[in-house]
Motif scaffolding. Structure first.
Motif, PDB file in Angstrom:
ATOM      1  N   VAL A  73       0.862  -1.181   0.000  1.00  0.00           N
ATOM      2  CA  VAL A  73       0.000   0.000   0.000  1.00  0.00           C
ATOM      3  C   VAL A  73       0.899   1.232   0.000  1.00  0.00           C
ATOM      4  O   VAL A  73       1.872   1.293   0.755  1.00  0.00           O
ATOM      5  CB  VAL A  73      -0.913   0.005   1.246  1.00  0.00           C
ATOM      6  CG1 VAL A  73      -1.704   1.292   1.327  1.00  0.00           C
ATOM      7  CG2 VAL A  73      -1.844  -1.195   1.226  1.00  0.00           C
ATOM      8  N   TYR A 121     -14.850   3.685  -1.085  1.00  0.00           N
ATOM      9  CA  TYR A 121     -13.760   3.805  -2.053  1.00  0.00           C
ATOM     10  C   TYR A 121     -14.003   5.017  -2.939  1.00  0.00           C
ATOM     11  O   TYR A 121     -15.096   5.202  -3.486  1.00  0.00           O
ATOM     12  CB  TYR A 121     -13.673   2.534  -2.906  1.00  0.00           C
ATOM     13  CG  TYR A 121     -12.596   2.585  -3.968  1.00  0.00           C
ATOM     14  CD1 TYR A 121     -11.295   2.989  -3.663  1.00  0.00           C
ATOM     15  CD2 TYR A 121     -12.883   2.217  -5.282  1.00  0.00           C
ATOM     16  CE1 TYR A 121     -10.313   3.020  -4.641  1.00  0.00           C
ATOM     17  CE2 TYR A 121     -11.901   2.249  -6.275  1.00  0.00           C
ATOM     18  CZ  TYR A 121     -10.615   2.651  -5.939  1.00  0.00           C
ATOM     19  OH  TYR A 121      -9.636   2.697  -6.907  1.00  0.00           O
ATOM     20  N   GLY A 163      -3.778   5.417  -2.860  1.00  0.00           N
ATOM     21  CA  GLY A 163      -2.932   5.061  -3.995  1.00  0.00           C
ATOM     22  C   GLY A 163      -2.501   6.300  -4.747  1.00  0.00           C
ATOM     23  O   GLY A 163      -3.172   7.335  -4.704  1.00  0.00           O
ATOM     24  N   GLU A 168      -6.131   2.960  -8.871  1.00  0.00           N
ATOM     25  CA  GLU A 168      -5.062   2.025  -8.464  1.00  0.00           C
ATOM     26  C   GLU A 168      -5.575   0.929  -7.535  1.00  0.00           C
ATOM     27  O   GLU A 168      -5.066  -0.188  -7.529  1.00  0.00           O
ATOM     28  CB  GLU A 168      -3.926   2.795  -7.784  1.00  0.00           C
ATOM     29  CG  GLU A 168      -2.718   1.943  -7.425  1.00  0.00           C
ATOM     30  CD  GLU A 168      -1.584   2.754  -6.813  1.00  0.00           C
ATOM     31  OE1 GLU A 168      -0.798   2.172  -6.059  1.00  0.00           O
ATOM     32  OE2 GLU A 168      -1.495   3.962  -7.092  1.00  0.00           O
ATOM     33  N   LEU A 169      -6.601   1.239  -6.745  1.00  0.00           N
ATOM     34  CA  LEU A 169      -7.106   0.279  -5.764  1.00  0.00           C
ATOM     35  C   LEU A 169      -8.362  -0.449  -6.245  1.00  0.00           C
ATOM     36  O   LEU A 169      -9.018  -1.134  -5.458  1.00  0.00           O
ATOM     37  CB  LEU A 169      -7.388   0.995  -4.426  1.00  0.00           C
ATOM     38  CG  LEU A 169      -6.216   1.741  -3.783  1.00  0.00           C
ATOM     39  CD1 LEU A 169      -6.663   2.461  -2.517  1.00  0.00           C
ATOM     40  CD2 LEU A 169      -5.080   0.772  -3.451  1.00  0.00           C
ATOM     41  N   ILE A 172      -8.158  -4.290  -5.650  1.00  0.00           N
ATOM     42  CA  ILE A 172      -7.611  -4.772  -4.379  1.00  0.00           C
ATOM     43  C   ILE A 172      -8.644  -5.644  -3.665  1.00  0.00           C
ATOM     44  O   ILE A 172      -9.855  -5.408  -3.747  1.00  0.00           O
ATOM     45  CB  ILE A 172      -7.175  -3.584  -3.487  1.00  0.00           C
ATOM     46  CG1 ILE A 172      -6.263  -4.082  -2.354  1.00  0.00           C
ATOM     47  CG2 ILE A 172      -8.374  -2.837  -2.925  1.00  0.00           C
ATOM     48  CD1 ILE A 172      -5.508  -2.968  -1.649  1.00  0.00           C
TER      49      ILE A 172
END
Length: 368
Positions: A73, A121, A163, A168-169, A172
């Motif tokens: 991370v 998110y 991120g 980017e996440l 995940i």
């Protein structure tokens, strides 16, 4: 003939498909198993960190570093309510951004997440945008995931990962992150008692020594540099008598003078505290009981040679009694061995119980 070949090829194709499905299932099972092993290893790292002789702040920072390194991370920040305000307990973000990061509970975009305990998110679509909670920064983070933290259904703060690139996440594994969140909560719960102990350490007015709680926090860092140490507790066995028969202020002077004698002979490596009332504890880090016994014999002799003038005497001596009133302290001593990693408080409790149950006139050196 052609039909037979076709059937054979179909059979081979079906066989290969079944084989591939079997291999993929095995790979999937292996990856799941590997992930479980990885999570267990990381959990073990968390537990090892908790057991270290370090401050609460150091432990939480180490936990955050493990998260950053093992889960790759970019940014991780843990924020906890301390009773008056939200404070950052751990973060690898530059401190100039901490004010904004410690006030995310006030951001409308995270309100539903806090109410429902569902992670939130957020991400930007291009490099020229910034996340809604960012006040002055652009380049640092381009996506983030917000995890509210609870202890017994009470909201206590949040964990934020960020991120450096848009989306980017996206992929995940939130299941793993939820496990980490639960681990963070467990760790915060575990170190809560340590924090309480660290915060209630006081300096005693008459001996100028730390209170007993010091042994379980800062003092333990020194003690646990060694595999074994000798724990010694002594009681000024006639302190109550001096308080009653002469004066309490004289008893206070006795505490001060006895402490001065003991302290002047102690190395800085040894931890000396006022345990409770007439009881005092010394941890001789890395020293065996025989050496301590010899040392305490000398200390006992010096202490019991003291003749302390009374202060604020509460009675007048009889006219025919020409003997000067002096306070002469007596100490009763008990000692035991402490092994690194075991319960120090348990050893001290046994020593205390011995002194409390001993005859009030006893002033010897004993071992458990």
């Amino acid at each position: 003939m052609i039909l037979a070949v076709i059937l054979i090829l179909v059979a081979i194709t079906i066989g290969l498909m079944m084989y591939n499905i079997s291999i993929n299932k095995k790979i999937s099972n292996f990856n799941n198993l590997n992930q479980r092993v990885t999570n267990l290893n990381i959990l073990q790292e968390f537990m090892d960190t908790i057991s270290k002789t370090a401050s609460v702040e150091e432990k939480i920072n180490q936990i955050n570093n493990i998260i950053i390194e093992r889960y790759q991370v970019k940014y991780s920040t843990i924020v906890v309510y301390d009773g008056t305000k939200y404070v950052i307990k751990a973060s690898n973000v530059d401190e100039k951004h901490w004010e904004a990061l410690s006030s995310l509970q006030s951001e409308p975009m995270f309100a539903e997440s806090i109410q429902t305990s569902v992670p939130k998110y957020v991400t930007v679509e291009s490099e020229n945008e910034r996340l809604p909670y960012q006040k002055v920064e652009f380049a640092r983070a381009k996506c983030a995931m917000f995890f509210p933290l609870y202890i017994d259904n009470v909201y206590i703060g949040y964990w934020l990962i960020e991120g450096g690139k848009p989306h980017e996440l996206d992929s995940i594994d939130t299941t793993i992150l939820d496990v980490i969140r639960n681990n963070i909560v467990s760790i915060l719960r575990t170190v809560e008692n340590q924090k309480i102990i660290e915060s209630i350490v006081r300096d005693d007015k008459y001996s100028s020594l730390k209170s007993a709680e010091y042994l379980y926090g800062e003092g333990r860092k020194t003690i646990d540099h060694y595999t074994t140490s000798t724990v010694c507790m002594y009681r000024i066995s006639n302190l109550e008598q001096i308080n009653e028969e002469i004066s309490r202020k004289t008893g206070d002077r006795v505490v001060t003078r006895v402490t001065e004698v003991v302290k002047s002979n102690l190395s800085n490596e040894y931890i000396f505290v006022r345990y409770m009332g007439p009881k005092f504890a010394i941890v001789f880090s890395g020293v065996d009981k025989e050496a301590v016994k010899s040392f305490m014999e000398q200390i006992k002799e010096q202490v019991e040679d003291l003749e302390i003038e009374p202060v604020d005497v509460e009675f007048e001596p009889e006219d025919d009694d020409d003997e000067e009133i002096l306070a002469r302290p007596k100490i009763n001593i008990i000692m035991s061995t402490y092994y690194k990693g075991t319960a120090l408080e348990g050893v001290l409790k046994k020593l205390e119980e011995y002194l409390d149950s001993a005859d009030k006139n006893e002033n010897e050196i004993n071992e458990l």
